[in-house]
Design a protein around this motif. Structure first.
Motif, short mmCIF file in Angstrom:
data_model
loop_
_atom_site.label_atom_id
_atom_site.label_comp_id
_atom_site.label_asym_id
_atom_site.label_seq_id
_atom_site.Cartn_x
_atom_site.Cartn_y
_atom_site.Cartn_z
N ASN A 598 47.85 9.71 33.89
CA ASN A 598 48.38 8.44 33.38
C ASN A 598 47.25 7.50 32.93
N TYR A 599 46.16 7.48 33.68
CA TYR A 599 45.03 6.62 33.31
C TYR A 599 44.52 7.01 31.92
N LEU A 600 44.34 8.30 31.69
CA LEU A 600 43.80 8.77 30.42
C LEU A 600 44.76 8.52 29.26
N VAL A 601 46.04 8.72 29.50
CA VAL A 601 47.03 8.47 28.45
C VAL A 601 47.05 6.98 28.10
N THR A 602 46.99 6.15 29.13
CA THR A 602 46.96 4.69 28.90
C THR A 602 45.74 4.28 28.09
N LYS A 603 44.63 4.99 28.28
CA LYS A 603 43.40 4.69 27.55
C LYS A 603 43.46 5.18 26.10
N GLY A 604 44.48 6.01 25.77
CA GLY A 604 44.62 6.44 24.39
C GLY A 604 44.41 7.92 24.16
N ILE A 605 44.20 8.71 25.21
CA ILE A 605 44.05 10.16 25.04
C ILE A 605 45.43 10.76 24.77
N ASP A 606 45.52 11.61 23.75
CA ASP A 606 46.79 12.26 23.38
C ASP A 606 47.31 13.09 24.56
N SER A 607 48.55 12.84 24.95
CA SER A 607 49.13 13.54 26.10
C SER A 607 49.23 15.05 25.86
N ASN A 608 49.24 15.47 24.59
CA ASN A 608 49.29 16.91 24.29
C ASN A 608 48.00 17.63 24.70
N ARG A 609 46.94 16.85 24.90
CA ARG A 609 45.68 17.47 25.33
C ARG A 609 45.56 17.54 26.85
N LEU A 610 46.54 17.00 27.56
CA LEU A 610 46.46 16.87 29.02
C LEU A 610 47.64 17.53 29.70
N SER A 611 47.38 18.08 30.85
CA SER A 611 48.45 18.51 31.76
C SER A 611 47.98 18.24 33.18
N TYR A 612 48.89 18.21 34.12
CA TYR A 612 48.50 17.97 35.50
C TYR A 612 49.32 18.87 36.42
N LYS A 613 48.73 19.16 37.58
CA LYS A 613 49.41 20.03 38.52
C LYS A 613 48.88 19.79 39.92
N GLY A 614 49.75 19.86 40.90
CA GLY A 614 49.35 19.77 42.30
C GLY A 614 49.36 21.13 42.95
N TYR A 615 48.33 21.43 43.71
CA TYR A 615 48.23 22.72 44.40
C TYR A 615 48.30 22.57 45.91
N GLY A 616 48.39 21.31 46.38
CA GLY A 616 48.49 21.10 47.82
C GLY A 616 47.31 21.71 48.55
N ASP A 617 47.65 22.51 49.62
CA ASP A 617 46.60 23.11 50.43
C ASP A 617 46.42 24.59 50.14
N THR A 618 46.87 25.03 48.97
CA THR A 618 46.88 26.47 48.68
C THR A 618 45.57 27.01 48.15
N LYS A 619 44.64 26.15 47.73
CA LYS A 619 43.38 26.63 47.16
C LYS A 619 42.18 25.95 47.82
N PRO A 620 41.98 26.21 49.12
CA PRO A 620 40.84 25.59 49.80
C PRO A 620 39.51 26.16 49.29
N ILE A 621 38.47 25.33 49.30
CA ILE A 621 37.13 25.79 48.93
C ILE A 621 36.19 25.75 50.14
N ALA A 622 36.73 25.34 51.29
CA ALA A 622 35.94 25.28 52.52
C ALA A 622 36.87 25.50 53.70
N ASP A 623 36.29 25.65 54.88
CA ASP A 623 37.05 25.92 56.09
C ASP A 623 37.73 24.64 56.57
N ASN A 624 39.04 24.66 56.72
CA ASN A 624 39.77 23.48 57.20
C ASN A 624 39.58 23.21 58.69
N ALA A 625 38.79 24.05 59.35
CA ALA A 625 38.59 23.87 60.78
C ALA A 625 37.65 22.71 61.10
N SER A 626 36.87 22.27 60.11
CA SER A 626 35.93 21.17 60.35
C SER A 626 36.28 19.97 59.49
N ALA A 627 35.84 18.79 59.94
CA ALA A 627 36.08 17.56 59.17
C ALA A 627 35.39 17.64 57.81
#
Length: 642
Positions: A598-627
Motif C-alpha cells: 500500500n505504501y508503494l502504491v500510494t507513492k505512485g508505483i503501478d500496482s501491476n508491478r507489485l504483489s504481496y503474500k504472507g507465509y506466516g511461520d512456514t519459511k523460517p531461516i533460523a532456529d525458532n528455539a532461540s530469541a
C-alpha cells in the motif's frame, strides 16, 4: 606548529622591537650611552630576530661590559637567553636590571611570566603585583598580567584537586629526538598520523611534515613519512582523516596554488594511492589564515580554525557543512565557544556532539588550556568546561584527540620527564565526566554474489531518528567501506549498485554488548528473476501491521529501486516466527506485506508491478528455539518475479 608560528612570527618581532623601544626610552635618558652603542644594540636585535642567538649574545654582553648602566642590553640578552631555554641566567639579568632601574616595566613583566611558567606561583604573584603597582595603565601587557593573576588563582585551586591521569609516552617508534605532535587516527585506530618538526629553535628555519605508523597489537611500527604528493618542501601538518579512510584534510602553508598563507587541503585515496592535494578554495579558504581541520565522522561537517572577519577576536573556531553543491559558507561556532582571544585545535569526536579545543580566552591555568563542550539538540553549544590539572598546565596545551571508546586521549607535550626529546605524543584515560560517547564501526566487504569479485557501491548510513545520514563508497578494487556507529543510536545501512538488488542492515547500538567492530560480508545479487533480499529496516510493533516511522528510510530505498528499475515486478512477502497460532501468524504476515504494498502504491508505483503474500511461520531461516533465531524469522522480503 609552523602553521601557528608562521602566523605569529611577525607579531613576535614587533613585540621584541616594542620591548626594545620601551626600555630605550629609559636608556636614552641615561648618561654615557653613545649613538654607537645604540647602533650595536639594533644590530643585536636583528641577529635575535633571525635566530642568530650566539651573535646577539656576543653583542649584548659586550654592551653590558662597556656600558653597565645600559638597561636595554640586559633586557635584550635576557630575552635571548629565554628563547634558548636558558632560564636561570635570564632571571639573573632581569634582577640586575631591577637593581639598575627599580620598577623596570619589562623586567617585572618577564620575571612574573618566567616564575609563572616554572609554577613558582608565589614569586610570580610578587612580580605581577609589583608590576601593577608601578604601571597603572591599561595596555595589553597590563591586561595580560591581570589575566595571569586570574590564571594563578585558577591554577592553585585546580592543583588542589588534580585529575587522576597517568600519561604514557607512545615510545621510541612514534616519538624521536625531534618534535612530534597533532596526532590523528584512522577509524580502526590501527594507523596513527602525526606532524613532525625538526628541532631548530628558530621558526624561520623549521619544517613540518606528516608521518604515519601502524599498530600491531600493543606496539607501533616506526613512523614513516607519508611522502609525496602530501609532503613538500613547504610545511604540512594539522591533519584529519575521514571515517572511511578515503579522505585526508590537512594544513599546508605557502604551498603553490594556495589562497592564503596557510590553507586547508584535501587528498583522496584512489586505489591505494593518495591523489595530488586540492586546495579547498572558497568558501573554506580565504586570504586570511585557515588551519587545523577536523572532519566529522559522517563527512558532512568540517571544523577548523581561522582569523577571518566575522569572529570574536584572535583566531576562532568555525564549521562548514557539505551540501549538494559542495562546501557551504562556514559558520562561526558562536560566543559560547569563541572569545576575544585565540581558540584553536578543534577536535570533533566520532560521536558528532563532543568537541575538544584549546582556548586562551576561557578561564584557565595558563597561556592556553584544553576544554570540552557538547552540541545541544537546538544546534547551540554548551558552556565549555576546563579539562583540569594536570591535563592542563600553566603552558600551552593543544591538540587533544579522543579514541572511539570515548576515554582514551592522545595529546602532545614537552612537559613530562620521560620525553624522547622535544615535544612527544602521550596517551591517558580521560576521567568519566569529560569522556565522549563510545563509538563503534562497521567494515564491509561488497562482492558479486556469483563471481565473488569486489564491487564498488554506494553506501548510505541513516540514523533511525532521521538525523543527518552518512554517505560513502565501497572501494572499486577491494569493495571495502567503513562507517562509524555511535553507541546510543540505531541505524539503517543500505548498499546500492545499479543492476543489483540493494542490501540492508540494521544496527541497534544501545543493545550491542560487544566493543568489537562489525565485519559485514555483503554479496549483492543482480536484478534477476528469483533473487530476493530481506528488508531489515521495516519495523512493526508486536502483533501489529502498521508501519512504524522508523521504516521510512527503507521504504524510500525500495521506492527508488522500483523507479530506477521501471520494468521490474516484485513480490513482497511477510514472515513470522512460530510463536502463537499458525493461522493468526499467516494473516499477520500477509497484512504486514500488504502495508508495504500500500505504501508503494500510494507513492505512485503501478500496482501491476507489485504483489504481496504472507507465509506466516512456514519459511523460517533460523532456529525458532532461540530469541535471536525468532528475531531473524520475523522479517519482510521482496523477490524479483519478472
Amino acid at each position: 606548529m609552523n602553521e601557528v608560528l608562521n602566523k605569529y612570527w611577525l607579531v613576535i618581532f614587533s613585540l621584541v622591537l616594542l620591548t626594545a623601544c620601551g626600555s630605550r626610552q629609559q636608556a636614552n635618558g641615561q648618561s654615557g650611552i653613545p649613538k654607537k652603542a645604540q647602533a650595536m644594540f639594533d644590530k643585536a636585535i636583528t641577529h635575535y630576530q633571525y635566530g642568530e642567538f650566539e651573535e646577539a649574545e656576543e653583542i649584548f654582553n659586550s654592551l653590558i661590559k662597556k656600558y653597565p648602566s645600559f638597561g636595554d642590553a640586559y633586557d635584550g640578552l635576557a630575552k635571548t637567553y629565554q628563547d634558548q631555554g636558558k632560564i636561570k641566567p635570564a632571571i639573573g639579568l632581569y634582577r640586575q636590571l631591577l637593581d639598575l632601574q627599580p620598577g623596570h616595566y619589562f623586567a617585572l613583566y618577564e620575571l612574573g611570566n618566567i616564575y609563572f611558567k616554572q609554577e613558582q606561583m608565589d614569586s610570580a604573584k610578587y612580580f605581577f603585583h609589583f608590576f601593577l603597582k608601578e604601571n597603572a595603565g591599561n595596555d595589553d601587557n597590563t591586561q595580560n598580567v591581570r589575566t595571569r593573576l586570574d590564571n594563578i588563582a585558577f591554577a592553585e585551586e585546580s592543583m588542589k584537586n588534580p585529575r587522576d591521569i597517568t600519561p604514557v609516552n607512545l615510545g621510541p617508534n612514534i616519538n624521536t629526538n625531534l618534535e612530534e605532535y597533532s596526532p590523528a587516527f584512522s577509524i580502526d585506530e590501527n594507523t596513527i598520523y602525526l606532524t613532525q618538526r625538526n628541532g631548530t629553535l628558530h621558526p624561520s628555519q623549521q619544517n613540518e611534515d606528516i608521518y604515519y605508523a601502524q599498530r600491531n597489537g600493543d606496539h607501533w611500527s616506526a613512523i614513516r613519512s607519508i611522502g609525496t604528493p602530501i609532503n613538500t618542501i613547504e610545511n604540512e601538518g594539522a591533519f584529519s582523516i575521514s571515517a572511511d579512510g578515503n579522505y585526508i584534510f590537512f594544513t599546508s602553508c605557502s604551498r603553490p596554488g594556495g589562497v592564503g598563507q596557510c590553507d586547508i587541503w584535501l587528498t583522496m585515496n584512489k586505489e591505494g594511492i593518495w591523489t595530488d592535494p586540492a586546495n579547498l578554495q572558497k568558501p573554506i579558504n580565504t586570504k586570511y589564515w585557515e588551519s587545523q581541520p577536523s572532519i566529522s565522522s559522517n563527512g558532512k561537517l568540517l571544523y577548523f580554525t581561522s582569523d577571518r572577519p566575522g569572529g570574536f577576536g584572535g583566531t576562532d573556531l568555525w564549521v562548514a557543512s557539505f551540501g549538494e553543491k559542495g562546501w557551504e559558507e562556514p559558520v562561526n561556532l558562536g560566543p559560547e565557544i569563541n572569545t576575544a582571544k585565540d581558540e584553536q585545535f578543534p577536535f570533533i569526536h566520532s560521536d558528532g556532539t563532543t568537541l575538544y579545543f584549546s582556548s586562551e580566552g576561557h578561564r584557565g591555568m595558563g597561556k592556553s588550556d584544553l576544554f570540552i563542550s557538547h552540541l545541544k539538540p537546538d544546534g547551540t553549544w554548551e558552556k565549555p568546561r576546563n579539562l583540569g590539572y594536570p591535563i592542563n598546565t600553566i603552558g600551552e596545551d593543544w591538540n587533544l584527540v579522543v579514541g572511539r571508546d570515548g576515554e582514551t586521549a592522545y595529546y602532545s607535550t614537552d612537559k613530562l620527564p620521560n620525553t624522547q626529546g622535544g615535544m612527544d605524543i602521550y596517551s591517558f584515560k580521560l576521567p568519566k565526566d569529560i569522556q565522549a560517547q563510545k563509538v563503534n564501526y562497521a567494515k564491509g566487504y561488497v562482492r558479486d554474489a556469483i563471481t565473488k569479485k569486489p564491487l564498488s557501491a554506494s553506501v548510505l548510513l541513516t540514523p533511525i531518528d532521521n538525523s543527518k545520514p552518512t554517505y560513502t563508497l565501497a572501494a572499486e578494487k577491494t569493495g571495502i567501506f567503513t562507517v562509524a556507529l555511535i553507541g546510543n543510536m540505531q541505524y539503517a545501512l543500505t548498499i546500492d549498485k545499479p543492476g543489483y538488488l540493494f542490501h540492508s542492515e540494521y544496527f541497534d547500538m544501545p543493545n550491542v554488548s560487544t566493543d568489537e567492530p562489525f565485519a559485514l560480508y555483503i554479496d549483492l545479487q543482480k536484478v534477476e528473476v528469483g533473487n530476493s533480499i530481506i528488508l531489515k529496516n521495516i519495523f512493526f510493533d508486536t502483533d501489529k501491521y502498521d508501519l512504524k516511522p522508523a521504516s521510512s528510510t527503507e521504504l524510500e530505498k525500495l521506492y527508488t529501486f522500483l523507479i530506477n528499475n521501471g520494468s521490474t515486478k516484485i513480490e513482497i512477502s511477510g514472515h513470522t516466527d512460530n510463536v502463537g497460532v499458525s493461522v493468526h501468524n499467516l494473516k499477520l504476515s500477509e497484512n504486514r506485506a500488504k502495508s508495504v504494498y500500500n505504501y508503494l502504491v500510494t507513492k505512485g508505483i503501478d500496482s501491476n508491478r507489485l504483489s504481496y503474500k504472507g507465509y506466516g511461520d512456514t519459511k523460517p531461516i533460523a532456529d525458532n528455539a532461540s530469541a535471536e533465531g525468532r528475531s531473524k524469522n520475523r522479517r519482510t522480503e521482496f523477490k524479483v518475479v519478472n
